[in-house]
Design a protein around this motif. Sequence first.
Motif, PDB file in Angstrom:
ATOM      1  N   PHE A  33       0.801  -1.220   0.000  1.00  0.00           N
ATOM      2  CA  PHE A  33       0.000   0.000   0.000  1.00  0.00           C
ATOM      3  C   PHE A  33       0.838   1.276   0.000  1.00  0.00           C
ATOM      4  N   GLY A  34       2.065   1.199   0.416  1.00  0.00           N
ATOM      5  CA  GLY A  34       2.948   2.370   0.409  1.00  0.00           C
ATOM      6  C   GLY A  34       4.071   2.138  -0.575  1.00  0.00           C
ATOM      7  N   GLY A  35       4.904   3.100  -0.709  1.00  0.00           N
ATOM      8  CA  GLY A  35       6.058   2.955  -1.588  1.00  0.00           C
ATOM      9  C   GLY A  35       7.274   2.508  -0.798  1.00  0.00           C
ATOM     10  N   ILE A  36       8.242   2.010  -1.515  1.00  0.00           N
ATOM     11  CA  ILE A  36       9.454   1.543  -0.859  1.00  0.00           C
ATOM     12  C   ILE A  36      10.272   2.725  -0.354  1.00  0.00           C
ATOM     13  N   TRP A  37      10.348   3.800  -1.122  1.00  0.00           N
ATOM     14  CA  TRP A  37      11.183   4.931  -0.742  1.00  0.00           C
ATOM     15  C   TRP A  37      10.370   6.121  -0.265  1.00  0.00           C
ATOM     16  N   SER A  38       9.130   5.916   0.097  1.00  0.00           N
ATOM     17  CA  SER A  38       8.326   7.002   0.650  1.00  0.00           C
ATOM     18  C   SER A  38       8.503   7.033   2.171  1.00  0.00           C
ATOM     19  N   TRP A  39       7.659   7.797   2.828  1.00  0.00           N
ATOM     20  CA  TRP A  39       7.750   7.861   4.282  1.00  0.00           C
ATOM     21  C   TRP A  39       7.364   6.535   4.918  1.00  0.00           C
ATOM     22  N   ALA A  41       8.833   3.908   4.495  1.00  0.00           N
ATOM     23  CA  ALA A  41      10.081   3.224   4.842  1.00  0.00           C
ATOM     24  C   ALA A  41      10.380   3.344   6.328  1.00  0.00           C
ATOM     25  N   LEU A  42       9.857   4.402   6.966  1.00  0.00           N
ATOM     26  CA  LEU A  42      10.019   4.536   8.417  1.00  0.00           C
ATOM     27  C   LEU A  42       9.287   3.428   9.164  1.00  0.00           C
ATOM     28  N   LEU A  43       8.279   2.840   8.522  1.00  0.00           N
ATOM     29  CA  LEU A  43       7.534   1.745   9.152  1.00  0.00           C
ATOM     30  C   LEU A  43       8.039   0.377   8.713  1.00  0.00           C
ATOM     31  N   TRP A  44       8.194   0.161   7.391  1.00  0.00           N
ATOM     32  CA  TRP A  44       8.556  -1.185   6.958  1.00  0.00           C
ATOM     33  C   TRP A  44      10.012  -1.513   7.249  1.00  0.00           C
ATOM     34  N   GLY A  45      10.885  -0.526   7.298  1.00  0.00           N
ATOM     35  CA  GLY A  45      12.300  -0.798   7.576  1.00  0.00           C
ATOM     36  C   GLY A  45      12.521  -1.448   8.937  1.00  0.00           C
ATOM     37  N   PRO A  46      12.027  -0.841  10.023  1.00  0.00           N
ATOM     38  CA  PRO A  46      12.175  -1.484  11.337  1.00  0.00           C
ATOM     39  C   PRO A  46      11.418  -2.805  11.451  1.00  0.00           C
ATOM     40  N   LEU A  47      10.228  -2.877  10.839  1.00  0.00           N
ATOM     41  CA  LEU A  47       9.491  -4.147  10.869  1.00  0.00           C
ATOM     42  C   LEU A  47      10.277  -5.260  10.193  1.00  0.00           C
ATOM     43  N   PHE A  48      10.908  -4.931   9.060  1.00  0.00           N
ATOM     44  CA  PHE A  48      11.710  -5.915   8.340  1.00  0.00           C
ATOM     45  C   PHE A  48      12.908  -6.351   9.181  1.00  0.00           C
ATOM     46  N   ALA A  49      13.579  -5.396   9.819  1.00  0.00           N
ATOM     47  CA  ALA A  49      14.740  -5.727  10.651  1.00  0.00           C
ATOM     48  C   ALA A  49      14.347  -6.594  11.845  1.00  0.00           C
ATOM     49  N   ILE A  50      13.240  -6.263  12.490  1.00  0.00           N
ATOM     50  CA  ILE A  50      12.770  -7.079  13.612  1.00  0.00           C
ATOM     51  C   ILE A  50      12.352  -8.462  13.126  1.00  0.00           C
ATOM     52  N   GLY A  51      11.739  -8.535  11.943  1.00  0.00           N
ATOM     53  CA  GLY A  51      11.359  -9.829  11.376  1.00  0.00           C
ATOM     54  C   GLY A  51      12.554 -10.713  11.088  1.00  0.00           C
ATOM     55  N   VAL A  52      13.620 -10.118  10.559  1.00  0.00           N
ATOM     56  CA  VAL A  52      14.844 -10.882  10.299  1.00  0.00           C
ATOM     57  C   VAL A  52      15.449 -11.368  11.617  1.00  0.00           C
ATOM     58  N   GLY A  53      15.452 -10.487  12.626  1.00  0.00           N
ATOM     59  CA  GLY A  53      15.949 -10.901  13.940  1.00  0.00           C
ATOM     60  C   GLY A  53      15.128 -12.019  14.549  1.00  0.00           C
ATOM     61  N   ALA A  54      13.809 -11.927  14.413  1.00  0.00           N
ATOM     62  CA  ALA A  54      12.933 -12.982  14.931  1.00  0.00           C
ATOM     63  C   ALA A  54      13.168 -14.294  14.194  1.00  0.00           C
ATOM     64  N   MET A  55      13.386 -14.206  12.878  1.00  0.00           N
ATOM     65  CA  MET A  55      13.624 -15.423  12.099  1.00  0.00           C
ATOM     66  C   MET A  55      14.939 -16.077  12.510  1.00  0.00           C
ATOM     67  N   MET A  56      15.961 -15.271  12.741  1.00  0.00           N
ATOM     68  CA  MET A  56      17.242 -15.832  13.186  1.00  0.00           C
ATOM     69  C   MET A  56      17.113 -16.477  14.562  1.00  0.00           C
ATOM     70  N   CYS A  57      16.370 -15.848  15.455  1.00  0.00           N
ATOM     71  CA  CYS A  57      16.153 -16.416  16.790  1.00  0.00           C
ATOM     72  C   CYS A  57      15.393 -17.731  16.709  1.00  0.00           C
ATOM     73  N   ALA A  90      10.148  -7.314  -3.190  1.00  0.00           N
ATOM     74  CA  ALA A  90       9.575  -5.970  -3.252  1.00  0.00           C
ATOM     75  C   ALA A  90      10.632  -4.907  -2.989  1.00  0.00           C
ATOM     76  N   VAL A  91      11.492  -5.150  -2.031  1.00  0.00           N
ATOM     77  CA  VAL A  91      12.523  -4.167  -1.685  1.00  0.00           C
ATOM     78  C   VAL A  91      13.515  -4.004  -2.828  1.00  0.00           C
ATOM     79  N   PHE A  92      13.934  -5.102  -3.415  1.00  0.00           N
ATOM     80  CA  PHE A  92      14.929  -5.029  -4.490  1.00  0.00           C
ATOM     81  C   PHE A  92      14.315  -4.802  -5.869  1.00  0.00           C
ATOM     82  N   GLY A  93      12.978  -4.773  -5.943  1.00  0.00           N
ATOM     83  CA  GLY A  93      12.306  -4.484  -7.203  1.00  0.00           C
ATOM     84  C   GLY A  93      12.385  -5.588  -8.217  1.00  0.00           C
ATOM     85  N   ILE A  94      12.507  -6.815  -7.784  1.00  0.00           N
ATOM     86  CA  ILE A  94      12.624  -7.941  -8.712  1.00  0.00           C
ATOM     87  C   ILE A  94      11.284  -8.222  -9.386  1.00  0.00           C
TER      88      ILE A  94
END
Length: 97
Positions: A33-39, A41-57, A90-94
Amino acid sequence: MSNPSYSIQEEKQRPGWSLTVLLFGAVNVVLNFGGIWSWWALLWGPLFAIGVGAMMCEWRLLAHSRWRMSSLEWILLAVSHVGFAASLTAVFGILRP
């Protein structure tokens, strides 16, 4: 002899993939619903980082529990990794709609 405290501790630290599924689902909704490089990113960036951390755990816990999970947890494992892959594309635009 088996140590009863060890089995209780092992039960407490079982992998549960529902949080990881929820995080990557939220990332995918925000990216949809939002863009990758719009505002957004303030929401999906931390969510993505926490998701990666949760997956590693969860992978660490999965290795410690010797791959013993219920069938629902295996399904959640697959869904979380599909969500992770969808987020990366989605992030890398593939795959662009």
